[in-house]
Design a protein around this motif. Sequence first.
Motif, PDB file in Angstrom:
ATOM      1  N   ALA A  72       0.835  -1.209   0.000  1.00 38.31           N
ATOM      2  CA  ALA A  72       0.000   0.000   0.000  1.00 38.31           C
ATOM      3  C   ALA A  72       0.868   1.256   0.000  1.00 38.31           C
ATOM      4  CB  ALA A  72      -0.936  -0.003   1.201  1.00 38.31           C
ATOM      5  N   GLN A  73       1.923   1.251   0.808  1.00 39.77           N
ATOM      6  CA  GLN A  73       2.806   2.423   0.874  1.00 39.77           C
ATOM      7  C   GLN A  73       3.576   2.597  -0.433  1.00 39.77           C
ATOM      8  OE1 GLN A  73       1.695   4.153   3.103  1.00 39.77           O
ATOM      9  NE2 GLN A  73       2.837   4.027   5.012  1.00 39.77           N
ATOM     10  N   LEU A  74       4.000   1.504  -1.035  1.00 40.82           N
ATOM     11  CA  LEU A  74       4.727   1.587  -2.297  1.00 40.82           C
ATOM     12  C   LEU A  74       3.810   2.071  -3.417  1.00 40.82           C
ATOM     13  CD1 LEU A  74       7.484   1.078  -3.581  1.00 40.82           C
ATOM     14  CD2 LEU A  74       6.740  -1.250  -4.071  1.00 40.82           C
ATOM     15  N   GLY A  75       2.593   1.571  -3.447  1.00 42.22           N
ATOM     16  CA  GLY A  75       1.625   2.038  -4.443  1.00 42.22           C
ATOM     17  C   GLY A  75       1.344   3.521  -4.301  1.00 42.22           C
ATOM     18  N   LEU A  76       1.234   3.988  -3.065  1.00 44.29           N
ATOM     19  CA  LEU A  76       1.025   5.411  -2.811  1.00 44.29           C
ATOM     20  C   LEU A  76       2.217   6.227  -3.298  1.00 44.29           C
ATOM     21  CD1 LEU A  76      -0.484   7.788  -1.516  1.00 44.29           C
ATOM     22  CD2 LEU A  76       0.596   7.150   0.657  1.00 44.29           C
ATOM     23  N   ALA A  77       3.423   5.758  -3.030  1.00 51.90           N
ATOM     24  CA  ALA A  77       4.616   6.479  -3.475  1.00 51.90           C
ATOM     25  C   ALA A  77       4.661   6.580  -4.997  1.00 51.90           C
ATOM     26  CB  ALA A  77       5.872   5.776  -2.955  1.00 51.90           C
ATOM     27  N   PHE A  78       4.339   5.492  -5.689  1.00 46.02           N
ATOM     28  CA  PHE A  78       4.340   5.534  -7.157  1.00 46.02           C
ATOM     29  C   PHE A  78       3.244   6.446  -7.696  1.00 46.02           C
ATOM     30  CE2 PHE A  78       6.671   1.310  -7.231  1.00 46.02           C
ATOM     31  CZ  PHE A  78       7.848   1.890  -7.665  1.00 46.02           C
ATOM     32  N   ALA A  79       2.087   6.460  -7.037  1.00 47.60           N
ATOM     33  CA  ALA A  79       0.994   7.324  -7.484  1.00 47.60           C
ATOM     34  C   ALA A  79       1.362   8.804  -7.337  1.00 47.60           C
ATOM     35  CB  ALA A  79      -0.276   7.018  -6.690  1.00 47.60           C
ATOM     36  N   VAL A  80       1.952   9.167  -6.212  1.00 50.43           N
ATOM     37  CA  VAL A  80       2.358  10.559  -6.007  1.00 50.43           C
ATOM     38  C   VAL A  80       3.481  10.928  -6.969  1.00 50.43           C
ATOM     39  CG1 VAL A  80       3.384  12.166  -4.343  1.00 50.43           C
ATOM     40  CG2 VAL A  80       1.533  10.667  -3.639  1.00 50.43           C
ATOM     41  N   MET A  81       4.412  10.000  -7.196  1.00 52.09           N
ATOM     42  CA  MET A  81       5.505  10.262  -8.130  1.00 52.09           C
ATOM     43  C   MET A  81       4.964  10.451  -9.550  1.00 52.09           C
ATOM     44  SD  MET A  81       8.985   8.060  -8.755  1.00 52.09           S
ATOM     45  CE  MET A  81       8.107   6.638  -9.333  1.00 52.09           C
ATOM     46  N   ALA A  82       3.980   9.654  -9.938  1.00 55.79           N
ATOM     47  CA  ALA A  82       3.379   9.791 -11.267  1.00 55.79           C
ATOM     48  C   ALA A  82       2.654  11.127 -11.394  1.00 55.79           C
ATOM     49  CB  ALA A  82       2.418   8.638 -11.527  1.00 55.79           C
ATOM     50  N   LEU A  83       1.939  11.521 -10.356  1.00 59.71           N
ATOM     51  CA  LEU A  83       1.256  12.811 -10.365  1.00 59.71           C
ATOM     52  C   LEU A  83       2.261  13.958 -10.494  1.00 59.71           C
ATOM     53  CD1 LEU A  83      -1.543  14.066 -10.150  1.00 59.71           C
ATOM     54  CD2 LEU A  83      -1.265  14.086  -7.671  1.00 59.71           C
ATOM     55  N   PHE A  84       3.369  13.851  -9.784  1.00 55.18           N
ATOM     56  CA  PHE A  84       4.447  14.840  -9.874  1.00 55.18           C
ATOM     57  C   PHE A  84       4.986  14.909 -11.305  1.00 55.18           C
ATOM     58  CE2 PHE A  84       8.968  15.888  -9.742  1.00 55.18           C
ATOM     59  CZ  PHE A  84       8.995  17.032  -8.964  1.00 55.18           C
ATOM     60  N   ALA A  85       5.256  13.752 -11.893  1.00 53.00           N
ATOM     61  CA  ALA A  85       5.800  13.711 -13.251  1.00 53.00           C
ATOM     62  C   ALA A  85       4.805  14.274 -14.266  1.00 53.00           C
ATOM     63  CB  ALA A  85       6.171  12.275 -13.619  1.00 53.00           C
ATOM     64  N   GLY A  92       5.710  17.490 -16.117  1.00 48.65           N
ATOM     65  CA  GLY A  92       5.893  17.155 -17.525  1.00 48.65           C
ATOM     66  C   GLY A  92       5.039  18.032 -18.416  1.00 48.65           C
ATOM     67  N   ILE A  93       3.789  18.221 -18.025  1.00 47.93           N
ATOM     68  CA  ILE A  93       2.894  19.090 -18.803  1.00 47.93           C
ATOM     69  C   ILE A  93       3.399  20.531 -18.769  1.00 47.93           C
ATOM     70  CG2 ILE A  93       0.582  20.120 -18.805  1.00 47.93           C
ATOM     71  CD1 ILE A  93      -0.482  17.354 -17.990  1.00 47.93           C
ATOM     72  N   LEU A  94       3.843  20.984 -17.599  1.00 46.87           N
ATOM     73  CA  LEU A  94       4.363  22.350 -17.501  1.00 46.87           C
ATOM     74  C   LEU A  94       5.602  22.528 -18.372  1.00 46.87           C
ATOM     75  CD1 LEU A  94       4.242  25.149 -16.181  1.00 46.87           C
ATOM     76  CD2 LEU A  94       5.659  24.237 -14.346  1.00 46.87           C
ATOM     77  N   GLY A  95       6.523  21.592 -18.301  1.00 44.72           N
ATOM     78  CA  GLY A  95       7.737  21.675 -19.119  1.00 44.72           C
ATOM     79  C   GLY A  95       7.442  21.580 -20.602  1.00 44.72           C
ATOM     80  N   VAL A 105       3.284  23.189  -5.443  1.00 46.13           N
ATOM     81  CA  VAL A 105       2.873  21.855  -5.902  1.00 46.13           C
ATOM     82  C   VAL A 105       3.627  20.774  -5.137  1.00 46.13           C
ATOM     83  CG1 VAL A 105       2.941  20.268  -7.874  1.00 46.13           C
ATOM     84  CG2 VAL A 105       2.149  22.618  -8.185  1.00 46.13           C
ATOM     85  N   ILE A 106       4.923  20.962  -4.939  1.00 51.60           N
ATOM     86  CA  ILE A 106       5.726  19.980  -4.208  1.00 51.60           C
ATOM     87  C   ILE A 106       5.232  19.862  -2.765  1.00 51.60           C
ATOM     88  CG2 ILE A 106       8.025  19.504  -3.279  1.00 51.60           C
ATOM     89  CD1 ILE A 106       9.125  20.734  -5.917  1.00 51.60           C
ATOM     90  N   ALA A 107       4.952  21.001  -2.128  1.00 50.09           N
ATOM     91  CA  ALA A 107       4.447  20.978  -0.752  1.00 50.09           C
ATOM     92  C   ALA A 107       3.070  20.298  -0.701  1.00 50.09           C
ATOM     93  CB  ALA A 107       4.359  22.391  -0.193  1.00 50.09           C
ATOM     94  N   GLY A 108       2.224  20.570  -1.671  1.00 50.49           N
ATOM     95  CA  GLY A 108       0.905  19.940  -1.714  1.00 50.49           C
ATOM     96  C   GLY A 108       0.993  18.435  -1.899  1.00 50.49           C
ATOM     97  N   LEU A 109       1.869  17.992  -2.784  1.00 48.35           N
ATOM     98  CA  LEU A 109       2.045  16.552  -2.992  1.00 48.35           C
ATOM     99  C   LEU A 109       2.626  15.887  -1.744  1.00 48.35           C
ATOM    100  CD1 LEU A 109       3.316  16.430  -6.681  1.00 48.35           C
ATOM    101  CD2 LEU A 109       1.093  15.702  -5.809  1.00 48.35           C
ATOM    102  N   GLY A 110       3.534  16.588  -1.072  1.00 54.07           N
ATOM    103  CA  GLY A 110       4.092  16.064   0.180  1.00 54.07           C
ATOM    104  C   GLY A 110       3.029  15.921   1.247  1.00 54.07           C
ATOM    105  N   TRP A 111       2.153  16.927   1.345  1.00 52.73           N
ATOM    106  CA  TRP A 111       1.058  16.880   2.313  1.00 52.73           C
ATOM    107  C   TRP A 111       0.124  15.720   1.986  1.00 52.73           C
ATOM    108  CZ3 TRP A 111      -4.193  17.535   1.400  1.00 52.73           C
ATOM    109  CH2 TRP A 111      -4.992  17.588   2.539  1.00 52.73           C
ATOM    110  N   LEU A 112      -0.216  15.565   0.698  1.00 52.71           N
ATOM    111  CA  LEU A 112      -1.090  14.484   0.264  1.00 52.71           C
ATOM    112  C   LEU A 112      -0.475  13.121   0.583  1.00 52.71           C
ATOM    113  CD1 LEU A 112      -3.628  13.582  -1.378  1.00 52.71           C
ATOM    114  CD2 LEU A 112      -2.116  13.547  -3.367  1.00 52.71           C
ATOM    115  N   TYR A 113       0.808  12.969   0.304  1.00 52.37           N
ATOM    116  CA  TYR A 113       1.491  11.698   0.572  1.00 52.37           C
ATOM    117  C   TYR A 113       1.466  11.385   2.062  1.00 52.37           C
ATOM    118  CZ  TYR A 113       5.004   8.135   1.044  1.00 52.37           C
ATOM    119  OH  TYR A 113       5.639   6.978   1.372  1.00 52.37           O
TER     120      TYR A 113
END
Length: 123
Positions: free
Chosen positions: A46-59, A63-66, A97-105
């Motif tokens: 569950a924790q690994l799935g959450l980490a990958f989901a947040v990492m994908a959201l970050f990317a 990615g869209i911004l870049g 965005v980074i702070a928000g993703l950290g809070w969500l994680y």
Amino acid sequence: MPTRREVVRHPRADAARPSRQDRPAIREMDEQSVAGDVLVQSLIRAQLGLAFAVMALFAIVFGILGLSLALTGGFHGAQVFGVPVTWILLGPPSFAVIAGLGWLYRRQADRNEQDFIDVVERS
């Protein structure tokens, strides 16, 4: 010489709360049995799935911004108060965005752990 302290409790206090060994899930984990392994592996999964989901959201977000900055030419030469617009777009909003993703994680990781504790204490 330190004074001796005594703990005074109601006789039923210990009977009301089961010991660690009375709970099957905790005993399974202590004995490192297959069932205990399944419980721990489910938390890890569950924790690994959450980490990958947040990492994908970050990317995706960055990615869209870049990609959008690259396709529009990055507002080449545009400046606000002597600061390039791309720096303004990538600077403070990126930290938000980074702070928000950290809070969500952190919030979801705490929920995963609480769910695990609930399962262990329920059994």
